[in-house]
Design a protein around this motif. Structure first.
Motif, mmCIF file in Angstrom:
data_model
loop_
_atom_site.group_PDB
_atom_site.id
_atom_site.type_symbol
_atom_site.label_atom_id
_atom_site.label_comp_id
_atom_site.label_asym_id
_atom_site.label_seq_id
_atom_site.Cartn_x
_atom_site.Cartn_y
_atom_site.Cartn_z
ATOM 1 N N ILE A 58 0.721 -0.977 0.235
ATOM 2 C CA ILE A 58 0.492 0.120 -0.076
ATOM 3 C C ILE A 58 0.164 1.144 0.208
ATOM 4 O O ILE A 58 0.740 1.975 -0.795
ATOM 5 C CB ILE A 58 -0.877 -0.282 1.095
ATOM 6 N N LEU A 59 1.695 0.742 0.681
ATOM 7 C CA LEU A 59 2.882 2.593 1.479
ATOM 8 C C LEU A 59 3.207 2.556 -0.135
ATOM 9 O O LEU A 59 3.666 4.152 -0.615
ATOM 10 C CB LEU A 59 3.761 1.930 2.406
ATOM 11 N N LEU A 60 4.216 1.677 -0.983
ATOM 12 C CA LEU A 60 5.094 2.038 -2.191
ATOM 13 C C LEU A 60 4.180 2.260 -3.483
ATOM 14 O O LEU A 60 4.424 3.271 -4.011
ATOM 15 C CB LEU A 60 5.480 0.225 -2.353
ATOM 16 N N THR A 61 2.306 1.489 -3.241
ATOM 17 C CA THR A 61 1.951 1.564 -4.985
ATOM 18 C C THR A 61 1.464 3.021 -4.509
ATOM 19 O O THR A 61 1.192 4.337 -5.406
ATOM 20 C CB THR A 61 1.441 0.552 -5.457
ATOM 21 N N GLY A 62 0.749 3.051 -3.304
ATOM 22 C CA GLY A 62 -0.393 4.292 -3.390
ATOM 23 C C GLY A 62 0.982 5.322 -3.296
ATOM 24 O O GLY A 62 0.475 6.614 -4.055
ATOM 25 N N GLY A 63 2.224 5.861 -2.370
ATOM 26 C CA GLY A 63 3.359 6.474 -2.284
ATOM 27 C C GLY A 63 3.688 7.001 -3.783
ATOM 28 O O GLY A 63 3.129 8.490 -4.348
ATOM 29 N N ALA A 64 3.614 6.141 -4.396
ATOM 30 C CA ALA A 64 4.374 5.946 -6.189
ATOM 31 C C ALA A 64 3.439 6.844 -6.621
ATOM 32 O O ALA A 64 3.052 8.178 -7.683
ATOM 33 C CB ALA A 64 5.005 4.708 -7.192
ATOM 34 N N ALA A 65 1.626 6.549 -6.536
ATOM 35 C CA ALA A 65 0.775 6.912 -7.667
ATOM 36 C C ALA A 65 0.030 8.362 -6.836
ATOM 37 O O ALA A 65 -0.222 8.641 -7.634
ATOM 38 C CB ALA A 65 -0.626 5.865 -7.436
ATOM 39 N N THR A 66 0.149 8.391 -5.943
ATOM 40 C CA THR A 66 -0.061 10.200 -5.013
ATOM 41 C C THR A 66 0.781 11.105 -6.090
ATOM 42 O O THR A 66 0.686 11.795 -6.210
ATOM 43 C CB THR A 66 0.141 10.110 -4.197
ATOM 44 N N LEU A 67 2.773 10.631 -6.229
ATOM 45 C CA LEU A 67 3.358 11.457 -7.087
ATOM 46 C C LEU A 67 3.343 11.715 -8.236
ATOM 47 O O LEU A 67 3.577 12.427 -8.430
ATOM 48 C CB LEU A 67 4.895 10.756 -5.903
ATOM 49 N N LEU A 68 2.799 10.682 -8.845
ATOM 50 C CA LEU A 68 2.992 10.166 -9.659
ATOM 51 C C LEU A 68 1.621 11.604 -10.495
ATOM 52 O O LEU A 68 1.800 11.946 -12.036
ATOM 53 C CB LEU A 68 2.614 9.065 -10.573
ATOM 54 N N ALA A 69 0.790 11.470 -9.558
ATOM 55 C CA ALA A 69 -0.417 12.260 -9.904
ATOM 56 C C ALA A 69 -0.339 13.515 -9.617
ATOM 57 O O ALA A 69 -1.179 14.384 -9.948
ATOM 58 C CB ALA A 69 -2.240 12.013 -9.899
ATOM 59 N N GLY A 70 0.994 14.116 -8.891
ATOM 60 C CA GLY A 70 1.655 15.339 -8.685
ATOM 61 C C GLY A 70 0.302 15.408 -6.995
ATOM 62 O O GLY A 70 -0.468 16.467 -7.265
#
Length: 336
Positions: A58-70
């Protein structure tokens, strides 16, 4: 429907969760094995602690998706610290059970950190009542953490109620002006739990453990708070309806019966159903069905944009879930 980016997050989190659990399972079997006792639903020694892999995904993929979405927010590190803290607390408890008082204190601290990560504009009260509202939100998070932990008592049941909740939160993110990270976090939660399912499918080869149920309760509660504070309290309630109803009814019944609320027991409706002859997979499927229906009604209440319609949909969901719980309790009483 989930967006393409959300679907990609779901797939990535599912794969990472499955792989992380596969890598951790031999070690967890040595250090955190759950031995059956009088309250257990399992009959063989089974590893627990798969929540470490779920939370990692959750933390790795959710964090990455949050950053990619700005959609990164400066307050999110507080939520990260809260989730990691409860994961560590839960794992210690999986290895060697802790007393309830220090656990509750640590949960309260995590709840305060999670509430601090909420957007400052997310509020339903006048400015003078902002801090009392935040205190109530923290108490609600502590309650949710414990209730989700209580419901994690048979194979597949946490997936059964949390997957629809995460899916609803992911879809609601495009309908409600909540925090920008809610969509990616919810999609990651859905994927991570789907990756956990093959391992927890009855008969389970590994359990989530407190290292998973505690941080999952925090994340689910945090997502629900974002919905409620964005003006969608009915949707927030329906998102967590089954665990809140089963946990709440159980606590009230035990209080009225004069029993200690901190004492271990098997009084939850889903446990009484299993003890009354309903097989665990059927119980989990039923919970999944009513949770999915409640989530769909929650999304409908958001789309309706009318508080009276939302209240009617909420009443419909409440009737269905409370009827199910009452039926399970009656069945158990007849067969005891």
């Amino acid at each position: 429907m989930l967006s393409v980016s959300s679907l990609a997050t779901v797939v990535a989190a599912s794969l990472l969760s499955w792989l992380a659990i596969a890598a951790l399972r031999p070690w967890l079997g040595r250090v955190a094995a759950a031995k059956p006792d009088a309250r257990s639903s399992h009959r063989t020694i089974t590893p627990q602690g798969a929540g470490i892999g779920v939370v990692l995904a959750i933390l790795l993929t959710g964090g990455a998706a949050t950053l990619l979405a700005g959609a990164g927010e400066t307050r999110l590190p507080a939520l990260l610290a809260a989730v990691l803290g409860l994961t560590a607390l839960g794992f210690v408890d999986d290895v060697r059970p802790l007393a309830w008082r220090p656990k509750l204190a640590a949960q309260a601290l995590a709840a305060v950190l999670a509430v601090a990560s909420l957007p400052p504009e997310a509020s339903l009260v006048p400015p003078a009542l902002f801090w009392p509202e935040r205190a109530v939100a923290a108490l609600a998070l502590v309650a949710t953490v414990n209730i989700v932990n209580f419901i994690d008592g048979i194979d597949e049941i946490t997936l059964a109620h949390s997957a629809p909740a995460f899916a609803m939160a992911a879809m609601a993110a495009s309908l409600v002006p909540a925090g920008g990270a809610t969509g990616p976090v919810a999609a990651a939660g859905l994927g991570a739990m789907l990756g956990f399912w093959p391992w927890n499918r009855h008969p389970a080869s590994i359990f989530l453990g407190d290292s998973g149920s505690l941080p999952l309760g925090l994340l689910l509660g945090w997502l629900a708070l974002n919905l409620a504070l964005a003006g969608q309290p009915v949707a927030a309630l329906l998102m967590l309806l089954y665990p809140l109803a089963d946990g709440g009814i159980t606590l009230v019944r035990r209080f009225l019966a004069g029993r200690r609320l901190t004492e271990p027991h098997r009084d939850h409706a889903y446990q009484r159903a299993v003890d009354g002859g309903v097989r665990a997979p059927r119980v989990a499927r039923t919970v999944a069905l009513v949770s999915a229906a409640a989530a769909a009604l929650g999304l409908a209440s958001i789309s309706a944009g009318n508080p009276w319609i939302a209240a009617g949909l909420g009443a419909l969901a409440l009737g269905a879930v409370f009827g199910l719980i009452a039926a399970w309790l009656r069945r158990s009483g007849r067969t005891a």
